[in-house]
Write a protein that holds these residues in place. Structure first.
Motif, mmCIF file in Angstrom:
data_model
loop_
_atom_site.group_PDB
_atom_site.id
_atom_site.type_symbol
_atom_site.label_atom_id
_atom_site.label_comp_id
_atom_site.label_asym_id
_atom_site.label_seq_id
_atom_site.Cartn_x
_atom_site.Cartn_y
_atom_site.Cartn_z
ATOM 1 N N LEU A 1 -7.148 -4.202 -13.166
ATOM 2 C CA LEU A 1 -6.729 -2.972 -12.012
ATOM 3 C C LEU A 1 -8.531 -2.721 -11.718
ATOM 4 O O LEU A 1 -9.163 -2.093 -12.531
ATOM 5 C CB LEU A 1 -6.292 -1.325 -13.030
ATOM 6 C CG LEU A 1 -5.288 -1.570 -13.144
ATOM 7 C CD1 LEU A 1 -4.636 -0.195 -14.176
ATOM 8 C CD2 LEU A 1 -4.482 -2.047 -12.200
ATOM 9 N N VAL A 2 -9.049 -2.067 -10.612
ATOM 10 C CA VAL A 2 -10.206 -1.732 -10.010
ATOM 11 C C VAL A 2 -9.777 0.031 -9.320
ATOM 12 O O VAL A 2 -9.280 -0.488 -8.551
ATOM 13 C CB VAL A 2 -10.214 -1.967 -9.176
ATOM 14 C CG1 VAL A 2 -11.745 -2.328 -7.876
ATOM 15 C CG2 VAL A 2 -10.948 -3.928 -9.635
ATOM 16 N N GLU A 3 -10.710 0.740 -9.400
ATOM 17 C CA GLU A 3 -10.980 2.022 -9.048
ATOM 18 C C GLU A 3 -12.220 1.917 -8.144
ATOM 19 O O GLU A 3 -12.956 2.033 -8.019
ATOM 20 C CB GLU A 3 -10.933 3.168 -10.595
ATOM 21 C CG GLU A 3 -11.233 4.382 -9.633
ATOM 22 C CD GLU A 3 -11.464 5.368 -11.126
ATOM 23 O OE1 GLU A 3 -11.401 6.435 -10.876
ATOM 24 O OE2 GLU A 3 -10.491 5.439 -12.025
ATOM 25 N N THR B 1 -3.968 6.331 -3.645
ATOM 26 C CA THR B 1 -3.634 5.163 -3.237
ATOM 27 C C THR B 1 -3.530 4.742 -3.920
ATOM 28 O O THR B 1 -4.553 3.999 -4.568
ATOM 29 C CB THR B 1 -4.046 5.156 -1.695
ATOM 30 O OG1 THR B 1 -4.214 6.109 -0.884
ATOM 31 C CG2 THR B 1 -3.671 3.880 -1.126
ATOM 32 N N THR B 2 -2.538 3.693 -3.960
ATOM 33 C CA THR B 2 -1.884 2.622 -4.896
ATOM 34 C C THR B 2 -2.422 0.682 -4.225
ATOM 35 O O THR B 2 -1.170 1.618 -3.036
ATOM 36 C CB THR B 2 -1.147 2.061 -5.503
ATOM 37 O OG1 THR B 2 0.188 2.910 -5.002
ATOM 38 C CG2 THR B 2 -1.169 3.593 -6.828
ATOM 39 N N ILE B 3 -2.254 0.198 -4.158
ATOM 40 C CA ILE B 3 -2.705 -1.625 -3.893
ATOM 41 C C ILE B 3 -1.841 -2.713 -4.960
ATOM 42 O O ILE B 3 -3.360 -2.547 -5.895
ATOM 43 C CB ILE B 3 -3.571 -1.244 -3.180
ATOM 44 C CG1 ILE B 3 -4.569 -0.279 -1.965
ATOM 45 C CG2 ILE B 3 -4.083 -3.114 -1.858
ATOM 46 C CD1 ILE B 3 -6.068 -0.567 -1.104
ATOM 47 N N ILE C 1 -8.337 4.957 -5.016
ATOM 48 C CA ILE C 1 -7.969 4.511 -4.972
ATOM 49 C C ILE C 1 -7.768 3.329 -5.503
ATOM 50 O O ILE C 1 -8.528 3.162 -5.983
ATOM 51 C CB ILE C 1 -8.314 3.353 -3.307
ATOM 52 C CG1 ILE C 1 -8.052 4.499 -2.306
ATOM 53 C CG2 ILE C 1 -7.070 2.514 -3.469
ATOM 54 C CD1 ILE C 1 -9.418 4.231 -1.176
ATOM 55 N N ILE C 2 -5.758 3.254 -6.074
ATOM 56 C CA ILE C 2 -6.357 1.898 -7.313
ATOM 57 C C ILE C 2 -5.792 0.727 -6.737
ATOM 58 O O ILE C 2 -4.473 0.632 -6.178
ATOM 59 C CB ILE C 2 -5.752 2.675 -8.272
ATOM 60 C CG1 ILE C 2 -5.973 3.549 -8.735
ATOM 61 C CG2 ILE C 2 -5.212 1.942 -9.761
ATOM 62 C CD1 ILE C 2 -7.065 4.213 -9.734
ATOM 63 N N ILE D 1 0.787 -1.335 0.381
ATOM 64 C CA ILE D 1 -0.156 0.353 -0.024
ATOM 65 C C ILE D 1 1.257 0.993 0.391
ATOM 66 O O ILE D 1 2.040 1.483 0.683
ATOM 67 C CB ILE D 1 -0.711 -0.273 1.319
ATOM 68 C CG1 ILE D 1 -1.984 -1.408 0.961
ATOM 69 C CG2 ILE D 1 -1.637 1.571 1.197
ATOM 70 C CD1 ILE D 1 -2.285 -1.062 2.065
ATOM 71 N N ASP D 2 0.363 1.843 -1.270
ATOM 72 C CA ASP D 2 1.060 3.344 -1.173
ATOM 73 C C ASP D 2 0.763 4.654 -1.402
ATOM 74 O O ASP D 2 0.089 4.129 -2.282
ATOM 75 C CB ASP D 2 2.788 3.024 -2.448
ATOM 76 C CG ASP D 2 3.364 2.364 -1.979
ATOM 77 O OD1 ASP D 2 4.333 2.363 -1.059
ATOM 78 O OD2 ASP D 2 3.841 1.498 -3.040
ATOM 79 N N GLN D 3 0.714 4.953 -0.104
ATOM 80 C CA GLN D 3 -0.429 7.142 -0.211
ATOM 81 C C GLN D 3 0.846 8.023 -0.527
ATOM 82 O O GLN D 3 1.490 7.836 -0.833
ATOM 83 C CB GLN D 3 -0.383 6.903 0.742
ATOM 84 C CG GLN D 3 -1.161 6.040 1.971
ATOM 85 C CD GLN D 3 -2.044 6.872 3.203
ATOM 86 O OE1 GLN D 3 -1.921 7.702 3.210
ATOM 87 N NE2 GLN D 3 -1.411 6.030 3.970
ATOM 88 N N THR D 4 -0.124 8.419 -2.184
ATOM 89 C CA THR D 4 0.361 9.739 -2.658
ATOM 90 C C THR D 4 -0.219 11.330 -2.269
ATOM 91 O O THR D 4 -1.509 10.906 -2.260
ATOM 92 C CB THR D 4 0.697 9.170 -4.243
ATOM 93 O OG1 THR D 4 -0.507 9.336 -4.674
ATOM 94 C CG2 THR D 4 2.363 7.874 -4.420
#
Length: 492
Positions: A388-390, A304-306, A347-348, A297-300
């Motif tokens: 990918l799911v948004e 946020t990407t998982i 969140i991607i 999990i990375d937050q920008t």
């Protein structure tokens, strides 16, 4: 089957933490610090400092470090110039406000990152079952109340009270009002009228760029916003806060009064439910799945990407089965992590690619089922050809990571470390825990220079209170080799 839900409230002089436990698992964490309380719900007398026609918005000085952001849509809905009539086209912002004028606004969202608070002129007074809109006219109702008969009953109760008391303004009937009695709703309306009368008086003498009304603290908001029919217990580890909560509950949330329990145990309340370990885990990038897979999990600033990985899980039959089971488990854990970390915005999720269309639908269905208990509004898209799911999840406050951590100066923002304040509070809690367990003669706190400086300066009173509380001497020692989050408590 309904979930068993408990709420834990941990209070220290500088910080209040609330954990929502469902079936023994920590689902939500709320944190409020005395020095940096959130402002959502607060009402201000603001001063318009800049109008931006291109953005249909204005910046408003409300007395905080960053100016608030007011969009034209948040003015048009209740501006007296429109007499409550529905607005099809939002007027230009320059027709609604101009630089230098004063305007009463309410915070919709806390300042996040470099952005100021999101504001609205549609002032509201929330209570257990209703939201009162002093400048509104209509009676709205939550879409989650599906029964037409119940919707009509609730509208009728509210309308009857409005007619009897000749009230002005509008109301929104909240989801929790379902099955509420006329007495409960009448009690809420009485509370809101009293609150609005107080706020109206304060508004007459308020100065520009100042706060008119502050929302109740986290411990009391918990009973207003988080109590539902599945809740079995609210445990509070502070006698003072418990007494305030009982008084607040009896007056405003009577159904929660019997659920309150004071926790005087020697073992810390959060330690009893392993909440501290969950907080530690929520600070990590990697989340381990029971099967052996993992998620990163990375937050920008933007999103946020998982990223879901199989890790050490190899399955028993074939590759497709391995991918499907890992994604299925990850779907449930993603819903849990979004609530636990309070991830908001876009969140991607990068699921592992699956060939079977049936498996893709099952993973998406598992994700939708898992997020059903989330209190925050969420939208999800179908799985794209790339897996990918948004997800969009409404953002109302900072994420747990952004609240408890700060950008690391050593790695120029590529990682996160706990703040000096967070480490100090952690040390104070750890001293109490070790004293209860070991009863040493004295304690020496060995920590980094910044942590020791804070304990000797701003937190000196907290350290003195702790010494008096445990009746043991506490000394401090600097270790220049320690990183900011490192510390050691030496028992003598």
């Amino acid at each position: 089957m309904a979930s068993k839900e408990e709420i834990l409230i941990n209070v220290t002089p500088r910080e209040t933490r609330v954990a929502v436990i469902e079936n023994g698992l920590v689902q939500e964490l709320h944190l409020e610090r005395t020095l940096s309380r959130g402002i959502v719900g607060n009402i201000y007398k603001g001063k318009v400092v800049r109008v931006l026609p291109g953005m249909q918005a204005a910046f408003v000085d409300i007395g905080l470090e960053k100016n608030g952001f007011l969009h034209a849509a948040d003015i048009a809905r209740n501006d007296p110039a429109f007499n409550g009539e529905p607005i099809k086209d939002i007027p230009p912002i320059q027709d609604l406000v101009r630089e230098g004028v004063s305007v009463f606004v309410q915070a919709l969202k806390d300042p996040i990152g470099s952005k100021g608070a999101r504001l609205t002129t549609e002032l509201s007074m929330p209570s257990r079952h209703l939201v009162y809109l002093p400048r509104g006219e209509d009676i709205g109702i939550s879409q989650k109340i599906e029964s037409a008969e119940e919707r009509d009953r609730l509208r009728g109760i509210v309308q009857e009270i409005i007619d009897q008391q000749n009230l002005k303004g509008g109301f929104i009937i909240r989801t929790l009002a379902e099955s509420a009695s006329a007495e409960d709703i009448s009690h809420d309306i009485l509370f809101q009228q009293r609150l609005w009368e107080y706020v109206s008086t304060e508004m007459k003498t308020a100065k520009p760029a100042s706060m008119v009304h502050e929302d109740v603290p986290l411990a009391l908001r918990t009973m207003r916003d988080l109590v539902d029919e599945n809740l079995e217990m609210i445990r509070v580890d502070s006698r003072e806060t418990f007494d305030k909560a009982v008084g607040f509950a009896k007056e405003f949330v009577p159904e929660a009064a019997d659920l309150l329990q004071y926790y005087p145990g020697e073992q810390p309340l959060f330690g009893l439910y392993s909440v501290e370990q969950e907080i530690e885990n929520a600070m990590k990038r990697k989340v381990m799945l029971k099967s052996g897979g993992d998620m990163i999990i990375d937050q920008t600033e933007a999103m946020t990407t998982i990223d879901v990985n199989t890790g050490s899980y190899v399955g028993r039959r074939n590759l497709e089965e391995t991918l499907f089971k890992t994604n299925l488990e990850a779907a449930t854990e993603i819903a849990h992590q979004m609530r636990l970390r309070n991830l908001g915005g876009i969140i991607i999720v990068d699921f592992i690619d699956m060939q079977s269309r049936k498996h893709k639908k099952q993973v998406l269905a598992a994700l939708e089922t898992a997020i059903a208990r989330d209190r925050v509004k969420i939208n999800i898209t179908d799985i794209s050809p790339l897996g990918l799911v948004e997800i969009t999840r409404k953002r109302t406050r900072e994420s747990l990571e952004h609240t408890m951590c700060e950008t690391c100066p050593t790695c120029s923002g590529r990682g996160m470390v706990k703040t000096v304040q967070t480490v100090c509070y952690e040390i104070l809690r750890e001293v109490i825990r070790e004293d209860r367990q070991f009863k040493a003669q004295s304690y020496t706190i060995v920590a980094s220079p910044d942590v020791v400086d804070l304990l000797l300066d701003e937190e000196a009173s907290s350290l003195a209170d702790l010494q008096e509380f445990i009746d043991r001497p506490i000394s401090l020692q600097v270790d220049t080799h320690f990183l900011q989050q490192d510390y050691e408590i030496v028992l003598v």
